[in-house]
Design a protein around this motif. Structure first.
Motif, mmCIF file in Angstrom:
data_model
loop_
_atom_site.group_PDB
_atom_site.id
_atom_site.type_symbol
_atom_site.label_atom_id
_atom_site.label_comp_id
_atom_site.label_asym_id
_atom_site.label_seq_id
_atom_site.Cartn_x
_atom_site.Cartn_y
_atom_site.Cartn_z
ATOM 1 N N ASP A 338 0.818 -1.214 0.000
ATOM 2 C CA ASP A 338 0.000 0.000 0.000
ATOM 3 C C ASP A 338 0.853 1.266 0.000
ATOM 4 O OD1 ASP A 338 -2.192 -1.583 0.027
ATOM 5 O OD2 ASP A 338 -2.653 -1.301 2.153
ATOM 6 N N THR A 339 1.930 1.231 0.764
ATOM 7 C CA THR A 339 2.768 2.421 0.864
ATOM 8 C C THR A 339 3.393 2.736 -0.490
ATOM 9 O OG1 THR A 339 3.262 1.800 3.135
ATOM 10 C CG2 THR A 339 4.672 3.466 2.133
ATOM 11 N N SER A 340 3.920 1.702 -1.131
ATOM 12 C CA SER A 340 4.541 1.908 -2.439
ATOM 13 C C SER A 340 3.519 2.451 -3.429
ATOM 14 C CB SER A 340 5.127 0.593 -2.942
ATOM 15 O OG SER A 340 5.635 0.754 -4.237
ATOM 16 N N LEU A 341 2.340 1.848 -3.444
ATOM 17 C CA LEU A 341 1.295 2.316 -4.359
ATOM 18 C C LEU A 341 0.927 3.769 -4.082
ATOM 19 C CD1 LEU A 341 -1.370 -0.453 -4.961
ATOM 20 C CD2 LEU A 341 -0.117 0.890 -6.670
ATOM 21 N N SER A 342 0.819 4.121 -2.820
ATOM 22 C CA SER A 342 0.397 5.495 -2.517
ATOM 23 C C SER A 342 1.484 6.491 -2.928
ATOM 24 C CB SER A 342 -0.004 5.645 -1.046
ATOM 25 O OG SER A 342 1.121 5.832 -0.236
ATOM 26 N N VAL A 343 2.755 6.109 -2.774
ATOM 27 C CA VAL A 343 3.837 7.002 -3.210
ATOM 28 C C VAL A 343 3.827 7.109 -4.734
ATOM 29 C CG1 VAL A 343 6.347 7.260 -3.372
ATOM 30 C CG2 VAL A 343 5.297 6.641 -1.190
ATOM 31 N N GLN A 344 3.631 5.983 -5.406
ATOM 32 C CA GLN A 344 3.607 6.013 -6.870
ATOM 33 C C GLN A 344 2.472 6.904 -7.367
ATOM 34 O OE1 GLN A 344 4.880 2.911 -9.072
ATOM 35 N NE2 GLN A 344 5.872 1.790 -7.440
ATOM 36 N N ARG A 345 1.313 6.773 -6.723
ATOM 37 C CA ARG A 345 0.160 7.574 -7.173
ATOM 38 C C ARG A 345 0.350 9.046 -6.850
ATOM 39 N NH1 ARG A 345 -3.724 2.423 -6.265
ATOM 40 N NH2 ARG A 345 -3.395 1.702 -8.406
ATOM 41 N N ALA A 346 1.063 9.324 -5.755
ATOM 42 C CA ALA A 346 1.341 10.730 -5.429
ATOM 43 C C ALA A 346 2.261 11.334 -6.487
ATOM 44 C CB ALA A 346 1.967 10.829 -4.037
ATOM 45 N N ILE A 347 3.226 10.567 -6.942
ATOM 46 C CA ILE A 347 4.130 11.064 -7.993
ATOM 47 C C ILE A 347 3.344 11.295 -9.285
ATOM 48 C CG2 ILE A 347 6.077 10.415 -9.482
ATOM 49 C CD1 ILE A 347 7.310 9.042 -6.993
ATOM 50 N N LYS A 348 2.484 10.337 -9.606
ATOM 51 C CA LYS A 348 1.631 10.508 -10.789
ATOM 52 C C LYS A 348 0.799 11.792 -10.663
ATOM 53 C CE LYS A 348 -1.213 9.487 -14.299
ATOM 54 N NZ LYS A 348 -0.803 9.666 -15.699
ATOM 55 N N THR A 349 0.250 12.022 -9.495
ATOM 56 C CA THR A 349 -0.641 13.169 -9.299
ATOM 57 C C THR A 349 0.096 14.500 -9.456
ATOM 58 O OG1 THR A 349 -2.059 11.863 -7.870
ATOM 59 C CG2 THR A 349 -2.266 14.255 -7.694
ATOM 60 N N ILE A 350 1.322 14.578 -8.918
ATOM 61 C CA ILE A 350 2.006 15.870 -9.059
ATOM 62 C C ILE A 350 2.439 16.118 -10.495
ATOM 63 C CG2 ILE A 350 2.778 16.167 -6.665
ATOM 64 C CD1 ILE A 350 5.563 15.250 -7.620
ATOM 65 N N LEU A 351 2.748 15.045 -11.235
ATOM 66 C CA LEU A 351 3.216 15.256 -12.611
ATOM 67 C C LEU A 351 2.072 15.345 -13.612
ATOM 68 C CD1 LEU A 351 6.452 13.121 -12.642
ATOM 69 C CD2 LEU A 351 6.261 15.547 -13.200
ATOM 70 N N ASP A 352 0.961 14.743 -13.278
ATOM 71 C CA ASP A 352 -0.143 14.705 -14.240
ATOM 72 C C ASP A 352 -1.467 14.770 -13.486
ATOM 73 O OD1 ASP A 352 -1.729 14.325 -16.479
ATOM 74 O OD2 ASP A 352 -1.385 12.155 -16.562
ATOM 75 N N PRO A 353 -1.736 15.933 -12.874
ATOM 76 C CA PRO A 353 -2.882 16.037 -11.958
ATOM 77 C C PRO A 353 -4.225 15.735 -12.628
ATOM 78 C CG PRO A 353 -1.880 18.200 -12.376
ATOM 79 C CD PRO A 353 -0.961 17.177 -12.946
ATOM 80 N N ARG A 354 -4.329 16.010 -13.922
ATOM 81 C CA ARG A 354 -5.617 15.767 -14.576
ATOM 82 C C ARG A 354 -5.642 14.415 -15.292
ATOM 83 N NH1 ARG A 354 -6.693 20.103 -18.475
ATOM 84 N NH2 ARG A 354 -4.425 20.267 -18.573
ATOM 85 N N SER A 355 -4.581 13.652 -15.089
ATOM 86 C CA SER A 355 -4.497 12.300 -15.665
ATOM 87 C C SER A 355 -4.778 12.296 -17.171
ATOM 88 C CB SER A 355 -5.477 11.363 -14.944
ATOM 89 O OG SER A 355 -5.008 10.035 -15.028
ATOM 90 N N ILE A 356 -4.037 13.131 -17.867
ATOM 91 C CA ILE A 356 -4.217 13.190 -19.321
ATOM 92 C C ILE A 356 -3.176 12.358 -20.072
ATOM 93 C CG2 ILE A 356 -5.325 15.471 -19.273
ATOM 94 C CD1 ILE A 356 -2.662 16.700 -20.115
ATOM 95 N N LEU A 357 -2.155 11.902 -19.347
ATOM 96 C CA LEU A 357 -1.092 11.140 -20.017
ATOM 97 C C LEU A 357 -1.393 9.648 -19.941
ATOM 98 C CD1 LEU A 357 2.019 13.109 -18.689
ATOM 99 C CD2 LEU A 357 0.984 13.261 -20.960
ATOM 100 N N ASN A 358 -1.610 9.039 -21.094
ATOM 101 C CA ASN A 358 -1.926 7.612 -21.183
ATOM 102 C C ASN A 358 -2.946 7.202 -20.115
ATOM 103 O OD1 ASN A 358 -1.770 5.192 -22.455
ATOM 104 N ND2 ASN A 358 0.280 4.651 -21.761
ATOM 105 N N PRO A 359 -4.100 7.865 -20.116
ATOM 106 C CA PRO A 359 -5.059 7.661 -19.020
ATOM 107 C C PRO A 359 -5.530 6.211 -18.927
ATOM 108 C CG PRO A 359 -6.043 8.925 -20.819
ATOM 109 C CD PRO A 359 -4.583 8.806 -21.125
ATOM 110 N N GLY A 360 -5.681 5.763 -17.709
ATOM 111 C CA GLY A 360 -6.204 4.414 -17.484
ATOM 112 C C GLY A 360 -5.180 3.308 -17.583
ATOM 113 N N LYS A 361 -3.921 3.677 -17.870
ATOM 114 C CA LYS A 361 -2.878 2.648 -17.989
ATOM 115 C C LYS A 361 -1.898 2.750 -16.823
ATOM 116 C CE LYS A 361 -4.301 1.889 -22.283
ATOM 117 N NZ LYS A 361 -3.714 2.715 -23.361
ATOM 118 N N GLY A 362 -1.173 1.674 -16.623
ATOM 119 C CA GLY A 362 -0.077 1.655 -15.642
ATOM 120 C C GLY A 362 -0.564 2.027 -14.253
ATOM 121 N N ILE A 363 0.264 2.777 -13.540
ATOM 122 C CA ILE A 363 -0.061 3.202 -12.171
ATOM 123 C C ILE A 363 -1.308 4.081 -12.182
ATOM 124 C CG2 ILE A 363 0.712 4.822 -10.389
ATOM 125 C CD1 ILE A 363 1.831 2.081 -10.032
#
Lengths: 363, 363
Positions: A338-363
């Protein structure tokens, strides 16, 4: 029109646009006696950008490393349109966090890679020697791969093909299989002592009960072995609906993984022809379901999930070089805590807050 | 009490606490014929955790890779006390972002690494061959390093020492320098064709105008060369107040960098004895200022800054393996662009919002 901007033999690097085809880059490097090491099976069609996005491997990554190991720096476009430059042109460098390797393998979800500075290696100068060995069981072939790697013989490739794969290749070629083995192992050395080293690999195969084992310094004979391996996917894709899988286990569990995959095939009464980058413990089981089977999608999904579970039970990973994509998203929870996932998602959020990059894939 | 939790020769990995001493891990691996490759000069006192924090290199990283390349997975404590597990036990794996390599080299600013799973390699089995060559100019020595690397000879170490360093070592040992060269290059091959390969290296040195060049298969003779290199820091530290620097340039600019460092020394009328991991383009100029010089701190800082500027002018980096720490923080802006810095700081902020991890250092 995509371009190799720079090919610098003195600094052994190339600066390339993401759209350059992998094989084209390697060919350009070869003109200077250099090697672009990552060689995914798709190298004739895959782009450097695609390789970077998935951290692609390939056959020779066993000795020369995966895409991550071949990258010096990147230029990429962030979700907000800013251009980021990471890394540089030196083989060492520790200024700031390793954003280069954060982007490599991120499946296009953090930034759009535009240009890469990649490292080139000296092209092996020695004539390679190649062996092929046929085994009575798939476990024996897996154990031989373990023995070869742990003997420190450093093959530049070590590939395994199971019976179903070999039969499919023979069918595709309208050939008869002279030896219908449970599995074949094909290996090669490009060291200065390639002949001797390959002979030692053959000896280890025989010790692991190989029925037949040949070695050759002849490139045409070697090509005959290797072309079998290269035709594996085209051959098995003719067998039905296929799903190419990609799991990795610690090398000591490769034999167990391969046996387990066969058990799964029996359980679902389907075929799962399997090839493996055996030296890396990286198996590509290809789940095959008849085209007229109405439950095909369900069977494929269930089979794949059983294979992932098996890999995780052996302390492996659900993907070694193909990535998470859509298919394995629900397995992120299984492999990452869970910790790893939450850190990964936090990184995703700061770099792509609106989730426009390859949405729905990967992390 | 720090511990090697597991040393697994079949999967060629070790699970170690961060406090384990580098040399102890390598020695434990050696008992199984394995190598823990990263060998920073401080390997007798440096911990695995410290190596990870700085992505340490060393002599043999030229052939076997830096700390980043030797890590499979980490267990670390985040600023909020949560424990994160990254990576795993396989040599390949692309599930999620590469948090392992985000933490490696992060200088303790993102998490406290507690345990590492590291990759072990087969220990070279061939008797190494070693050469030493003396050059009339430091540029010639740099050019010889370039020629050796670009000939694809793959030395496992290739170290350069300038005149001031050699003199300091001779003084420390109460020895007379038989050859008072502008620079020495010491190289080694551990390949199966080590003798032949080292002979080729000697030939390349002679082509670059080496005055003398020897090669040997004798380990005692080799040790005489290598002990010179190992005594470099203790020897130059006696010369005054010292600052060990760490810059890297693309290999084609190594000679220019070395000449430029000598120019800087002349400009400030100080000595800057320099050693280099020449094959990596990684120089360690040691800024020496007399102990009784009242302006010593200012001179050292100014000199170091000139060296950083020089490295950046040659498209290099201000630190190859020592890290940013306190000293180079103001150079982050010079080497990294604004976008990169803002992304790096955003990552720092999400992982350590109150900046309690190694505050004031690195990013």
């Amino acid at each position: 029109m995509t371009t190799i901007h720079e090919l610098n033999p003195r600094d052994r690097l190339a600066v390339v646009e993401a759209g350059v085809i992998t094989a084209d880059l390697d060919q350009a490097a070869a003109e200077y006696g250099l090697l672009y090491a990552p060689d995914p099976a798709s190298h004739q069609i895959s782009t450097i950008g695609g390789n970077l996005a998935t951290n692609a491997g390939g056959l020779r990554c066993l000795k020369y490393g995966v895409t991550r190991d071949a990258v010096l720096g990147l230029e990429a476009v962030l979700a907000d349109g800013r251009v980021i430059r990471t890394g540089g042109r030196t083989v060492k460098g520790v200024v700031g966090y390793d954003l280069t390797r954060l982007l490599v393998g991120s499946e296009g979800t953090l930034a759009v890679i535009a240009t890469a500075t990649v490292r080139l290696r000296p092209r092996p100068i020695h004539r390679p020697a190649t062996f092929a060995a046929a085994f009575p069981t798939i476990a024996a072939a897996g154990n031989a791969a373990l023995a070869i790697v742990n003997a420190g013989l450093q093959p530049n490739l070590l590939e395994l093909m199971d019976r179903d794969t070999c039969r499919a290749v023979a069918d595709l070629r309208n050939q008869k299989l002279e030896v219908d083995a449970a599995a074949w192992l094909i290996g090669q050395s490009d060291s200065s002592d390639a002949t001797e080293s390959t002979r030692s690999m053959v000896a280890l195969c025989k010790k692991e009960r190989a029925d037949v084992a040949w070695a050759t310094d002849d490139e045409n004979e070697a090509e005959a072995f290797l072309s079998m391996r290269r035709m594996a996917y085209p051959a098995v894709e003719r067998l039905g609906l296929t799903l190419v899988e990609d799991v990795v286990v610690p090398l000591s569990r490769l034999a167990d993984l391969l046996v387990g995959i066969q058990d799964i095939a029996r359980r679902y009464d389907i075929r799962i022809p399997t090839v493996a980058h055996a030296g890396d413990g990286n198996a590509h089981p290809v789940v095959v379901v008849p085209r007229d089977q109405p439950a095909a999608p369900m069977i494929m999904k269930q089979t794949a999930q059983d294979i992932y579970r098996l890999a995780l039970d052996f302390r492996g990973t659900v993907t070694g070089e193909h990535g998470v994509g859509l298919l394995k998203r629900e397995w992120l929870n299984e492999e990452l805590d869970d910790t790893s996932l939450s850190v990964q998602r936090a990184i995703k959020t700061i770099l792509d807050p609106r989730s426009i990059l390859n949405p729905g894939k990967g992390i």
